[in-house]
Design an enzyme around this catalytic site. Structure first.
Site, PDB file in Angstrom:
ATOM      1  N   ASP B 203       0.838  -1.206   0.000  1.00 45.30           N
ATOM      2  CA  ASP B 203       0.000   0.000   0.000  1.00 45.30           C
ATOM      3  C   ASP B 203       0.872   1.256   0.000  1.00 45.30           C
ATOM      4  O   ASP B 203       1.923   1.297   0.645  1.00 45.30           O
ATOM      5  CB  ASP B 203      -0.873  -0.030   1.262  1.00 45.30           C
ATOM      6  CG  ASP B 203      -1.810   1.157   1.333  1.00 45.30           C
ATOM      7  OD1 ASP B 203      -2.671   1.269   0.451  1.00 45.30           O
ATOM      8  OD2 ASP B 203      -1.658   1.973   2.262  1.00 45.30           O
ATOM      9  N   GLU B 245       0.865  -0.431  -5.009  1.00 46.87           N
ATOM     10  CA  GLU B 245      -0.157   0.606  -5.146  1.00 46.87           C
ATOM     11  C   GLU B 245       0.566   1.935  -5.267  1.00 46.87           C
ATOM     12  O   GLU B 245       1.063   2.479  -4.278  1.00 46.87           O
ATOM     13  CB  GLU B 245      -1.094   0.636  -3.933  1.00 46.87           C
ATOM     14  CG  GLU B 245      -2.293   1.541  -4.161  1.00 46.87           C
ATOM     15  CD  GLU B 245      -2.584   2.526  -3.034  1.00 46.87           C
ATOM     16  OE1 GLU B 245      -3.627   3.184  -3.086  1.00 46.87           O
ATOM     17  OE2 GLU B 245      -1.763   2.659  -2.108  1.00 46.87           O
TER      18      GLU B 245
END
Lengths: 429, 547
Positions: B203, B245
């Site tokens: 992330d 991401e």
């Protein structure tokens, strides 16, 4: 198929592994699968030895016996004829319990074949031939035909072609061969036979395949080996092995069980090999080695009226089940056939092809228990067989082959129907 | 499951928040027990990889992306044993599992932060995070959550210092200049991979390292860190996948693949808004531009494609004009806007138009990359614009028309979120059970498409070439992989459109429509003429005659 381990079976397996590991490399391995075949296996071993002697391969060959726990002295017969190191016995069945008795009467066949191929692989064999121990007549020349195409001509897979009367092997002629050929593109006419020959390259490929412990492997393994050969980059041929007469192992399975096992094995491969068969178009002939003999006796007679009646009974009783997998137009066609007088009872090739494809689709996209579905195919098969047998009355081998060729073309033509259903499935009800 | 190390190229990923999928213990919150019970549904759908949103202990101020303990399960979702049982069951069904690894920051409730704020300045414990005596360091670095935060620095009265955070103020950024932090995170990674997890979504990966006088994004030190993580994964647990991401421009995202030695996958953020723009404008150019500006990536790498996900439809990567267009086209209701994006699910975004939904999915499944389906979009679920933040697209999965949509047996008041109840998208109208029984439903359509897509590796692995028909409402492209040649043609317009395609390179080949396996006339030397219905699309296999 399940096996239960025990200390003695573990020790036996270790001894077997040591037997193979300590053996000198072999050019050829002949595998024998047996189960209570004491009456026939002696002649088969003699034939194998004669074939190897004639070819000058006796010193570089090994006989691997995979016996499924015979209690009639089968293994003792073999030991009386061949001794280690030329004989390697696999202990795969010791301590094992086989849940499923396949239609061919050889329990644990997948395990037996895997053991033979593993032994051949470890021995570095260039060729491996698998021969059935329950052959009534074992001709050395036929056994040689399973090996020589590999060793001399570079083939990877030798599929037997037995001379059969028109009505014999009808399940293969009417279902297995046409589907196999249409899907995988190879014209191997008896792809589920229990005898075959293969190259060292192919047996390595086989051992890496995931099907050995799959459900129904005992019944399906022979067919799956042929499929794997046809789907890979392997040279295949047929060998004319003459007429095949075998001693039955126990009571024969009923038609419904046999059909369920054979069709189940055939259909089970569709899902796993979908990337391959949907890209195959048409089919190619495979070379034949050896000469197909003329058949001297008449074929078995069939009770055609009984078969038609079985079809009609099924049409009445199983129609509701069929509507789960067959489209309305097929149901209507079947009703019309059911109403036809016996002398005008004809099963259209294309209709038969689409029915088999619909069942294959229904098997792979289950809408009901698979065994129920497959057993409900029995009256339809009876109807097809009645139609085929009536048409083939008095026909010779060549005429029967010609008729089967027509049928296969119908299966090839209707393959689009199967792909279409497969690509965009719509439930019928 | 295959042993293919490139399995992620052939995957169809299904994204789901555990809390939203199914409640197995009747407490109103989805959990691993419930998810486990629904694995047969997912298997039947045809997806072969599940991406789980964060399920770790957390104060849940950012839906679990504020992690308070990395190696356990939030008690509301079950236990580690529940997770392991779910993981094994997913594997048994041929499905892989990807989980979140939030590298950039923790919750301010994480013991590391609590320890750091009390530790003396300069101590190793303090240095787990990024501190400053002033809020003037790293000046000019953009604020990401512009609707919620005014600065990337927040004063901590215990530490008597400012701490750095690129996201919410309760999510302090970890300090990767501290080797102890790197060791800690590698241990976290090992914990999950050793358990059998197949992949990790990294992330907020561009923000790991900060340097003065930079944007503090995509820095070389960040890439060096990712390379070290990749080396560690490959050495310890080969065959596992890292998904980056990085909501950045394609050229910047490309760097996260390295030379095939950083992340295996990364999201293709820019193409998603342009697909929606192309659809609304009935013009292929925004889509073609986005795809043609996509840089090539190493052989072992893959783009992750999605139409919608748990966040807003982000418009960070488009121009100001394009953003204005998108707001006007897709969010006339200002309530739908959040940060620089639109917080809506797929079906409401396209006016619940079934043909548009199908077309968008057809594009998703045929573009080069691995498609991600967001839970509920396979049945056309709606959203609730009046729930805060992005919670409107994270409502309970609608399984049946019964109480609580079949999601939970708890009292309705205990549900973690209200259900969707409006007449169009509400659970009595849109639910799995109803769509199972309707062979014409979106669910059946999605199953068929997923099944078909999985049959052809060309979609995940092949090249793409765009054709240029004169009619710009028609998008046409050719995918190739080994012997497979696939022609895709899509009508972005609400009306019937003609298309003349220059298929001279395929003269003599026969297009076979893939869904119905229908043979079309052979390609000749003249332009190939097709008529497409409103939002219609075709996928053709180009077959050589007599092959």
């Amino acid at each position: 198929m399940a096996s239960t381990g025990s200390n003695s079976s573990v020790r036996a397996a270790e001894a077997e592994a040591a037997q193979v590991e300590n053996a000198a490399p072999a050019e050829v391995v002949v595998g024998l699968t047996s189960h209570n075949d004491a009456a026939t296996i002696g002649a088969v071993v003699h034939a194998v030895q004669a074939a190897l002697e004639t070819a000058g391969r006796a010193d570089t060959a090994r006989l691997v016996l995979a016996d499924a726990g015979s209690s009639d002295g089968t293994r003792e017969v073999v030991r009386g004829l061949v001794a280690p190191p030329r004989l390697i016995e696999l202990e795969y069945a010791r301590g094992a319990t086989f849940r499923e008795m396949p239609y061919h009467g050889a329990p644990g066949r997948a395990t037996a074949l895997r053991g033979i191929l593993e032994a051949a692989h470890q021995l570095g064999a260039r060729a491996c031939a698998v021969v059935d121990a329950n052959r009534q007549a074992a001709d050395p020349a036929c056994i040689d035909l399973l090996m020589t195409p590999v060793l001399r001509d570079g083939f990877d897979y030798v599929s037997p072609y037995y001379a059969r009367h028109a009505n014999e092997g009808a399940m293969t002629k009417g279902i297995v061969y046409p589907v196999f050929r249409a899907l995988y593109g190879a014209r191997l006419r008896q792809p589920a036979a229990s005898e075959f020959g293969c190259s060292g390259r192919l047996l390595s490929h086989y051992l890496a395949e995931p099907f050995w412990e799959a459900e129904h492997a005992a019944a399906g393994i022979d067919l799956w080996l042929a499929v794997a050969a046809a789907c890979g980059d392997f040279l295949t041929c047929e060998a004319a092995l003459g007429a095949r007469e075998v001693s039955p192992r126990g009571a024969p399975a009923d038609l419904s069980t046999t059909l369920a096992q054979v069709a189940g094995a055939l259909f089970a491969d569709l899902d796993t090999r979908v990337d391959g068969w949907q890209r195959v178009r048409g089919s190619v002939e495979v070379p034949m080695v050896g000469t197909v003999p003329a058949l001297e006796t008449d074929g078995p007679s069939l009770n055609l009226d009984g078969l038609v009646e079985s079809f009609r009974l099924g049409s009445r009783e199983l129609r509701d089940i069929w509507t789960w997998v067959l489209p309305p137009r097929t149901i209507v066609e079947l009703r019309k056939m059911s109403d036809a007088p016996p002398d005008r009872f004809v099963f259209d090739d294309r209709l038969w092809a689409t029915i088999i494809y619909d069942f294959a689709f229904g098997y792979c996209h289950p809408v009901m228990p698979r065994d129920h579905l497959l057993r409900s195919l029995t009256p339809l098969y009876s109807g097809w067989l009645a139609s085929f047998a009536r048409e083939m009355r008095g026909a010779g081998l060549a005429q029967a082959d010609e008729r089967v060729e027509q049928l296969c073309l119908a299966f090839e033509a209707e393959k689009r129907y199967l792909i279409s259903r497969w690509r965009w499935p719509e439930r019928l009800r | 499951m295959t042993n293919d190390a490139l399995w992620y190229k052939d995957a169809i990923i299904y994204e789901l928040p555990v809390k939203s999928f199914c409640d197995g213990n009747a407490d109103g919150i989805g959990d691993f027990k419930g998810l486990h019970e629904k694995l047969d549904y997912l298997q039947a759908l045809g997806v072969n990889c599940l991406w789980l949103l964060p399920f770790f202990p957390s104060p849940l101020k950012d839906d679990g992306y504020d992690i308070a303990a990395y190696t356990s399960v939030h008690p509301a979702y079950g236990t580690l044993d529940d997770f392991k049982a779910f993981l094994d069951a997913a594997h048994a069904r041929g499905m892989r599992v990807v989980i979140e690894l939030v590298l950039n920051h923790t919750s301010d409730q994480h013991p590391w932060f609590q320890r750091a704020r009390s530790a003396p300045p300069g101590s190793p414990e303090r240095d787990y995070y990024v501190w400053s005596d002033t809020d003037r360091r790293f000046e000019g670095v953009r604020i990401i959550f512009v609707d919620a935060e005014r600065s990337n620095w927040t004063w901590d009265p215990v530490a008597q210092a400012y701490y750095w955070h690129r996201f919410f103020h309760h999510q302090p950024d970890l300090n990767y200049d501290n080797p102890a932090v790197v060791r800690e995170m590698l241990a976290v990674l090992d914990f999950w991979l050793d358990m059998g997890v197949d992949g990790l979504r990294l992330d907020a990966v561009p923000y790991l390292v900060e340097r003065e006088h930079t944007s503090c994004e995509n820095l070389p030190e960040t890439h060096a860190l990712i390379k070290a993580i990749r080396r560690h994964v490959d050495a310890a647990t080969p065959g596992r996948m890292l998904l980056a991401e990085a909501n950045q421009l394609p050229a910047d995202v490309r760097a996260y693949f390295g030379d095939g030695d950083e992340c295996h996958m990364a999201y293709h953020f820019p193409v998603m808004p342009r697909i929606f723009m192309g659809l609304h404008a009935e013009d292929r150019q925004p889509i073609v531009d986005a795809m043609e500006q996509t840089p090539p990536i190493p052989e072992n790498c893959q783009w992750a494609l999605f139409l919608r996900n748990h966040d807003e439809l982000t418009l960070e990567m488009v121009t100001d004009d394009e953003r204005d267009y998108m707001y006007l086209a897709y969010s006339l209701d200002p309530q739908a806007r959040l940060n620089l994006g639109i917080r809506r699910r797929l079906a409401p975004l396209v006016g619940n138009n079934r043909r548009r939904i199908e077309l968008l999915n057809a594009l998703l499944f045929s573009f080069p990359g691995t498609p991600i389906v967001y839970y509920g979009d396979e049945i056309g679920m709606g959203d609730n614009l009046y729930l805060g933040d992005r919670n409107g697209v994270r409502t309970p999965m609608q399984w049946t028309g019964d109480r609580n949509a079949g999601f939970s047996r708890a009292d309705a008041a205990r549900l973690y979120s209200p259900l969707i109840t409006d007449p169009v998208y509400g659970y009595p109208a849109v639910n799995v059970e109803a769509e199972e029984s309707d062979t014409a439903s979106l669910l059946h359509w999605m199953r068929n498409m997923i099944r078909l897509r999985r049959q052809f590796k060309v979609f995940g692995r092949g090249t793409i070439e765009f054709l240029s028909p004169a009619n710009r409402k028609v998008l046409a492209y050719v995918r190739r992989y080994r012997d497979d040649i696939i022609l895709c043609v899509a009508n972005l317009s609400r009306t019937v459109q003609p298309a003349e395609l220059d298929l001279g390179a395929f003269d003599g080949m026969v297009p076979v429509e893939m869904l119905g396996y229908t043979e079309f006339p052979a390609i000749g030397s003249l332009p190939y003429f097709l008529t497409l219905g409103p939002y219609g699309f075709y996928w053709f296999e180009l077959q050589r005659p007599g092959r």
